[in-house]
Design an enzyme around this catalytic site. Structure first.
Site, PDB file in Angstrom:
ATOM      1  N   SER A  70      10.711 -27.225  -9.380  1.00 17.08           N
ATOM      2  CA  SER A  70      12.082 -27.331  -8.875  1.00 17.08           C
ATOM      3  C   SER A  70      12.127 -26.715  -7.482  1.00 17.08           C
ATOM      4  CB  SER A  70      13.042 -26.580  -9.802  1.00 17.08           C
ATOM      5  OG  SER A  70      14.310 -26.394  -9.204  1.00 17.08           O
TER       6      SER A  70
ATOM      7  N   TYR B 228      16.051 -19.023 -14.325  1.00 16.71           N
ATOM      8  CA  TYR B 228      15.568 -20.380 -14.085  1.00 16.71           C
ATOM      9  C   TYR B 228      14.611 -20.395 -12.896  1.00 16.71           C
ATOM     10  CZ  TYR B 228      15.621 -25.419 -13.199  1.00 16.71           C
ATOM     11  OH  TYR B 228      15.251 -26.725 -12.991  1.00 16.71           O
TER      12      TYR B 228
ATOM     13  N   LYS C 161      10.579 -21.387 -12.988  1.00 14.08           N
ATOM     14  CA  LYS C 161       9.973 -22.458 -12.201  1.00 14.08           C
ATOM     15  C   LYS C 161       8.904 -21.927 -11.245  1.00 14.08           C
ATOM     16  CE  LYS C 161      12.028 -25.947 -14.077  1.00 14.08           C
ATOM     17  NZ  LYS C 161      11.256 -26.952 -14.841  1.00 14.08           N
TER      18      LYS C 161
END
Length: 265
Positions: free
Chosen positions: A147, A160, A164
């Protein structure tokens, strides 16, 4: 003949969004595809909806319900794909979750939930796919979904972002270890993509007070896109099919940014 004709592929997180688009693009190019997701009913419906697409390119399609944090379920998914397709050539570790929370409010439960799916799930998926590929003795490809959040931190989605970043590290570690088995490990990093996941993130950000109106989060994130618009899943699949194809055989350990120019690295 398609770019991935004759190749056997598994795509996790394939009941919707980017994962579904990846699987459908592979089918169009002649690959056999196992659509896999934790939502068994939904992913089965996706596979059934793609029977004609598969037939048109001479490919096969199947599905599997899988919790990517459960090694036994991941192994069962791979066994099912191999039983139906005869081998495993390409494994997409695409399943991922996000649950926005303001930085000072992040809890152990929030951290563990996101890191388990996005980090541990990626590791298990890589390991079990590699074991199958090594047993076959034919090499293979592992492709991980990172991401833009793997390149810089954002205040409302810290776990998050960390997860990633972990995907990038796992991609590099796996590439170094598995090269001797002729297995390449690559990844791609989408930016803002118009999918159900982004719609949920938009709603979650409003609930924690980080956005005031629907669409605000996507608008603000998208403001820096050099291409001037958010991505669609179709903007991603040209690259993912390339990563699954022989055209990328000399690429390993790399993350391809597909973000319209949001983050320049």
């Amino acid at each position: 003949m398609g770019r991935v004709s004759g190749r056997s592929c598994i795509v996790t997180g394939a009941a919707r969004g980017i994962g579904r688009a990846i699987g459908e693009a592979l089918l169009d190019e002649g690959a056999d595809v196992c659509f896999a997701d934790i939502n068994g009913d939904q992913v089965r419906a996706v596979a059934e909806a793609n029977r004609d697409r598969a037939a048109a390119s001479g490919a096969k399609v199947t599905w599997a319900a899988v919790d990517v944090t459960r090694r036994d379920q991941v192994r069962a998914m791979i066994d099912k794909a191999v039983a139906e397709f005869g081998k495993l050539d390409v494994k997409f570790n695409n399943a991922g979750v996000n649950r926005p929370m303001n930085f000072l409010d992040v809890t152990e439960e929030n951290w563990n939930f996101i890191m388990d799916v996005n980090g541990l799930g990626c590791l298990i998926g890589m390991q079990e796919a590699a074991r199958q590929m090594i047993a076959q003795g034919t090499g293979g490809k592992i492709v991980n979904t990172a991401s833009i959040a793997s390149r810089q931190g954002f205040d409302n989605v810290a776990p998050y972002c960390a997860s990633k970043w972990a995907v990038v590290s796992l991609t590099q570690s796996g590439a170094r270890d598995l090269a001797k088995h002729d297995i390449t490990v690559t990844g791609f990093a989408p930016g803002v993509v118009a999918t159900e996941m982004w719609e949920q993130v938009d709603q979650d950000l409003m609930e924690i007070g980080a956005a005031e109106r629907p669409g605000q989060a996507m608008d603000e994130f998208s403001a820096g896109i050099l291409k001037g618009r958010t991505a669609t899943p179709a903007d991603i699949t040209g690259t993912t099919t390339f990563l699954a194809s022989r055209d990328s055989d000399y690429m390993t350990g790399q993350i391809v940014m597909i973000d319209g120019g949001m983050v320049l690295v």
